[in-house]
Motif scaffolding. Structure first.
Motif, PDB file in Angstrom:
ATOM      1  N   GLY A 162       9.148   9.255   2.408  1.00 25.81           N
ATOM      2  CA  GLY A 162       9.907  10.225   1.649  1.00 25.81           C
ATOM      3  C   GLY A 162      10.468  11.309   2.553  1.00 25.81           C
ATOM      4  N   GLN A 163      11.111  12.282   1.932  1.00 28.69           N
ATOM      5  CA  GLN A 163      11.756  13.331   2.713  1.00 28.69           C
ATOM      6  C   GLN A 163      10.768  14.411   3.150  1.00 28.69           C
ATOM      7  N   GLY A 164       9.604  14.406   2.590  1.00 28.40           N
ATOM      8  CA  GLY A 164       8.575  15.358   2.978  1.00 28.40           C
ATOM      9  C   GLY A 164       8.515  16.558   2.055  1.00 28.40           C
ATOM     10  N   THR A 165       7.316  17.081   1.886  1.00 31.75           N
ATOM     11  CA  THR A 165       7.124  18.293   1.100  1.00 31.75           C
ATOM     12  C   THR A 165       6.178  19.210   1.881  1.00 31.75           C
ATOM     13  N   LEU A 166       6.541  20.479   1.956  1.00 33.30           N
ATOM     14  CA  LEU A 166       5.793  21.429   2.775  1.00 33.30           C
ATOM     15  C   LEU A 166       4.596  21.978   2.015  1.00 33.30           C
ATOM     16  N   VAL A 167       3.444  21.906   2.651  1.00 34.72           N
ATOM     17  CA  VAL A 167       2.220  22.521   2.143  1.00 34.72           C
ATOM     18  C   VAL A 167       1.823  23.627   3.112  1.00 34.72           C
ATOM     19  N   THR A 168       1.718  24.830   2.598  1.00 33.32           N
ATOM     20  CA  THR A 168       1.326  25.978   3.419  1.00 33.32           C
ATOM     21  C   THR A 168       0.050  26.571   2.856  1.00 33.32           C
ATOM     22  N   VAL A 169      -0.969  26.649   3.696  1.00 32.78           N
ATOM     23  CA  VAL A 169      -2.251  27.220   3.290  1.00 32.78           C
ATOM     24  C   VAL A 169      -2.420  28.532   4.052  1.00 32.78           C
ATOM     25  N   SER A 170      -2.312  29.614   3.322  1.00 30.30           N
ATOM     26  CA  SER A 170      -2.338  30.928   3.966  1.00 30.30           C
ATOM     27  C   SER A 170      -2.710  31.993   2.949  1.00 30.30           C
ATOM     28  N   SER A 171      -3.381  33.019   3.428  1.00 32.27           N
ATOM     29  CA  SER A 171      -3.705  34.149   2.568  1.00 32.27           C
ATOM     30  C   SER A 171      -2.648  35.234   2.695  1.00 32.27           C
TER      31      SER A 171
ATOM     32  N   GLU B 161      -5.530  24.855   8.512  1.00 24.94           N
ATOM     33  CA  GLU B 161      -5.138  23.736   9.372  1.00 24.94           C
ATOM     34  C   GLU B 161      -4.584  22.546   8.587  1.00 24.94           C
ATOM     35  N   ASP B 162      -4.617  22.601   7.256  1.00 24.38           N
ATOM     36  CA  ASP B 162      -3.970  21.574   6.447  1.00 24.38           C
ATOM     37  C   ASP B 162      -2.477  21.841   6.287  1.00 24.38           C
ATOM     38  N   THR B 163      -2.028  22.990   6.761  1.00 21.61           N
ATOM     39  CA  THR B 163      -0.611  23.317   6.672  1.00 21.61           C
ATOM     40  C   THR B 163       0.216  22.300   7.449  1.00 21.61           C
ATOM     41  N   ALA B 164       1.186  21.697   6.771  1.00 23.69           N
ATOM     42  CA  ALA B 164       2.001  20.650   7.383  1.00 23.69           C
ATOM     43  C   ALA B 164       3.065  20.208   6.385  1.00 23.69           C
TER      44      ALA B 164
ATOM     45  N   SER C 169       0.843  -1.192   0.000  1.00 21.67           N
ATOM     46  CA  SER C 169       0.000   0.000   0.000  1.00 21.67           C
ATOM     47  C   SER C 169       0.878   1.242   0.000  1.00 21.67           C
ATOM     48  N   MET C 170       0.283   2.344  -0.392  1.00 20.77           N
ATOM     49  CA  MET C 170       0.972   3.636  -0.372  1.00 20.77           C
ATOM     50  C   MET C 170       0.019   4.669   0.204  1.00 20.77           C
ATOM     51  N   GLY C 171       0.594   5.749   0.666  1.00 22.39           N
ATOM     52  CA  GLY C 171      -0.273   6.749   1.256  1.00 22.39           C
ATOM     53  C   GLY C 171       0.466   8.016   1.617  1.00 22.39           C
ATOM     54  N   TRP C 172      -0.234   8.847   2.359  1.00 18.17           N
ATOM     55  CA  TRP C 172       0.308  10.138   2.754  1.00 18.17           C
ATOM     56  C   TRP C 172       0.095  10.341   4.256  1.00 18.17           C
ATOM     57  N   ARG C 173       1.121  10.836   4.885  1.00 17.08           N
ATOM     58  CA  ARG C 173       1.046  11.256   6.283  1.00 17.08           C
ATOM     59  C   ARG C 173       1.413  12.737   6.327  1.00 17.08           C
ATOM     60  N   ARG C 174       1.072  13.398   7.410  1.00 15.87           N
ATOM     61  CA  ARG C 174       1.479  14.795   7.560  1.00 15.87           C
ATOM     62  C   ARG C 174       1.841  15.070   9.012  1.00 15.87           C
ATOM     63  N   GLN C 175       2.649  16.097   9.184  1.00 15.89           N
ATOM     64  CA  GLN C 175       3.112  16.436  10.533  1.00 15.89           C
ATOM     65  C   GLN C 175       3.280  17.943  10.650  1.00 15.89           C
ATOM     66  N   VAL C 176       2.802  18.468  11.762  1.00 13.67           N
ATOM     67  CA  VAL C 176       3.049  19.869  12.111  1.00 13.67           C
ATOM     68  C   VAL C 176       3.948  19.878  13.336  1.00 13.67           C
ATOM     69  N   PRO C 177       4.734  20.933  13.520  1.00 11.84           N
ATOM     70  CA  PRO C 177       5.648  20.977  14.670  1.00 11.84           C
ATOM     71  C   PRO C 177       4.902  20.770  15.984  1.00 11.84           C
ATOM     72  N   GLY C 178       5.455  19.919  16.811  1.00 10.41           N
ATOM     73  CA  GLY C 178       4.875  19.679  18.130  1.00 10.41           C
ATOM     74  C   GLY C 178       3.789  18.628  18.161  1.00 10.41           C
ATOM     75  N   LYS C 179       3.453  18.089  16.996  1.00 11.51           N
ATOM     76  CA  LYS C 179       2.409  17.063  16.945  1.00 11.51           C
ATOM     77  C   LYS C 179       2.949  15.799  16.296  1.00 11.51           C
TER      78      LYS C 179
END
Length: 121
Positions: A112-121, A88-91, A33-43
């Protein structure tokens, strides 16, 4: 050597869309299987979405209905289409490949090494 490499992160406004891509490369016999995980600092890192080689999918409640996972197990690629993005999807988003059989070794999980997603105006 087996590697997992993701791409497609970036900055997007709330309500916007992004598409993440990932490929497991190297000498691979099979991936369960394959998938996606996400992480924000402190969580802790959390599961976002996953898909099996038989097409079964799973989504975190927070993204269900907004994100869509797809894959091509013939070349071990997985995608995450993210719509209606919220701050809140920023991670950092990590691609995951589970039960990777290289012929010599079976890896429980490769990230993987991770890729940053930032959701902001």
């Amino acid at each position: 050597q087996v590697q997992v490499v993701e791409s497609g992160g970036g900055l997007v406004q709330p309500g916007g869309s992004l598409r993440l891509s990932c490929a497991a490369t190297g000498s691979i016999r099979s991936v369960e299987s394959m998938g996606w995980r996400r992480q924000v600092p402190g969580k802790q890192r959390e599961l976002v979405a996953g898909i099996t080689d038989t097409g079964m999918t799973v989504y975190a409640p927070a993204v269900k209905g907004r994100f869509a996972i797809s894959s091509d197990f013939s070349n071990y690629t997985v995608y995450l289409q993210m719509n209606s993005l919220k701050p809140e999807d920023t991670a950092v988003y990590y691609c995951s490949a589970v039960r990777v059989d290289s012929g010599l070794t079976v890896y429980d999980e490769l990230l993987g090494q991770g890729t940053l997603v930032t959701v902001s105006s």
